[in-house]
Design a protein around this motif. Sequence first.
Motif, short mmCIF file in Angstrom:
data_model
loop_
_atom_site.label_atom_id
_atom_site.label_comp_id
_atom_site.label_asym_id
_atom_site.label_seq_id
_atom_site.Cartn_x
_atom_site.Cartn_y
_atom_site.Cartn_z
N GLY A 157 1.05 -1.19 -0.01
CA GLY A 157 -0.06 -0.06 -0.12
C GLY A 157 0.78 1.34 -0.14
N GLU A 158 0.41 2.25 0.03
CA GLU A 158 0.80 3.81 -0.03
C GLU A 158 1.39 4.21 1.21
N LEU A 159 2.62 4.73 1.12
CA LEU A 159 3.27 5.14 2.17
C LEU A 159 4.17 6.68 1.61
N ASP A 160 3.98 7.55 2.80
CA ASP A 160 4.89 8.71 2.48
C ASP A 160 6.37 8.40 2.89
N TRP A 161 7.07 8.14 1.81
CA TRP A 161 8.33 7.72 2.01
C TRP A 161 9.50 8.83 2.45
N THR A 162 8.94 10.16 2.68
CA THR A 162 9.67 11.05 3.28
C THR A 162 9.11 11.22 4.67
N GLY A 163 8.19 10.65 5.15
CA GLY A 163 7.47 10.61 6.50
C GLY A 163 8.38 9.87 7.67
N GLU A 164 7.95 9.86 8.73
CA GLU A 164 8.56 9.29 10.11
C GLU A 164 8.21 7.70 9.98
N GLN A 165 7.25 7.18 9.66
CA GLN A 165 7.27 5.72 9.48
C GLN A 165 8.11 5.00 8.53
N ALA A 166 8.60 5.67 7.42
CA ALA A 166 9.41 5.25 6.28
C ALA A 166 10.93 5.48 7.07
N SER A 167 11.22 6.45 7.79
CA SER A 167 12.42 6.81 8.22
C SER A 167 12.85 5.75 9.28
N THR A 168 11.79 5.37 10.11
CA THR A 168 11.94 4.45 11.20
C THR A 168 12.12 3.15 10.58
N LEU A 169 11.63 2.51 9.46
CA LEU A 169 12.07 1.48 8.73
C LEU A 169 13.30 1.44 8.13
N LEU A 170 13.69 2.42 7.63
CA LEU A 170 15.08 2.56 6.93
C LEU A 170 16.36 2.97 7.57
N ALA A 171 15.94 3.56 8.91
CA ALA A 171 17.25 3.96 9.66
C ALA A 171 18.22 2.67 10.16
N PRO A 172 17.59 1.59 10.55
CA PRO A 172 18.53 0.57 10.89
C PRO A 172 19.18 -0.04 9.68
N LEU A 173 18.50 0.11 8.73
CA LEU A 173 19.12 -0.68 7.33
C LEU A 173 20.08 0.29 6.82
N VAL A 174 20.14 1.74 7.03
CA VAL A 174 21.21 2.71 6.50
C VAL A 174 22.39 2.38 7.58
N ALA A 175 21.87 2.38 8.71
CA ALA A 175 22.97 2.12 9.80
C ALA A 175 23.77 0.88 9.73
N GLY A 176 23.21 -0.10 9.16
CA GLY A 176 23.71 -1.72 9.02
C GLY A 176 25.24 -1.31 8.33
N PRO A 177 25.88 -2.36 8.66
CA PRO A 177 27.36 -2.36 8.08
C PRO A 177 27.38 -2.85 6.48
N ALA A 178 28.29 -2.56 5.93
CA ALA A 178 28.12 -2.97 4.39
C ALA A 178 28.70 -4.59 4.48
N PRO A 179 28.29 -5.20 3.39
CA PRO A 179 28.60 -6.68 3.15
C PRO A 179 29.93 -7.04 3.61
N GLY A 180 29.96 -8.18 4.38
CA GLY A 180 31.36 -8.66 4.74
C GLY A 180 31.78 -8.01 6.06
N GLN A 181 31.15 -7.14 6.64
CA GLN A 181 31.60 -6.32 7.92
C GLN A 181 30.81 -7.09 8.90
N ARG A 182 31.28 -7.24 10.05
CA ARG A 182 30.79 -7.90 11.25
C ARG A 182 29.72 -7.09 11.93
N ARG A 183 28.67 -7.54 12.30
CA ARG A 183 27.39 -6.86 12.87
C ARG A 183 27.69 -6.73 14.46
#
Length: 183
Positions: A157-183
């Motif tokens: 469904g539709e989501l405002d991708w500039t809104g708070e919910q999208a930011s909450t979903l994306l934040a841990p993914l953006v902060a995650g390590p690059a491939p091959g790095q330890r978590r």
Amino acid sequence: MSLRLTRRTLLLAAGVGALPVAHARALVRPWPADWAVPSLRLPDLQGLEHTLEPLRGQVVVLNFWASWCEPCVAEMPSLLRLAETRANDGVIVLAVNYQEGADKVRRFLDTVLGEVPGSMPVLLDRDGAAAKAWTPRVFPSTVLIDRDGSPRWAVIGELDWTGEQASTLLAPLVAGPAPGQRR
């Protein structure tokens, strides 16, 4: 169609495993750990082929849409803003059109966005196979893929991708390590 995809499609359509969300028009669920990651190999509007493999190390927002879908039309400007504002964070938005021709897609983008965006690749799912593999074929549907190339969230469904919910979903993914790095 495999039994796994049939079961997956039915579960997605029924909303099994859904998380409560603040945005009434979007259903957000974690991607089930036991579901295989479908392949993706689609041409863009210029005919260049795109796959997910070269995008490892980036967060991918894989959005499935159609020009006849009113929520898709409403969501498209926020997807473009997300692509433009989060590119430096390693976020890439792939907008996958469902079964429409390149000329129709270009006209739609010109009308809705005023341009064919350079910052958001638009891919053509001419036969609908990618949408069938990745989504319950409800539009818009978006899959959030982490830097390792693993799907983490499905947004139906539709989501405002500039809104708070999208930011909450994306934040841990953006902060995650690059491939091959330890978590």
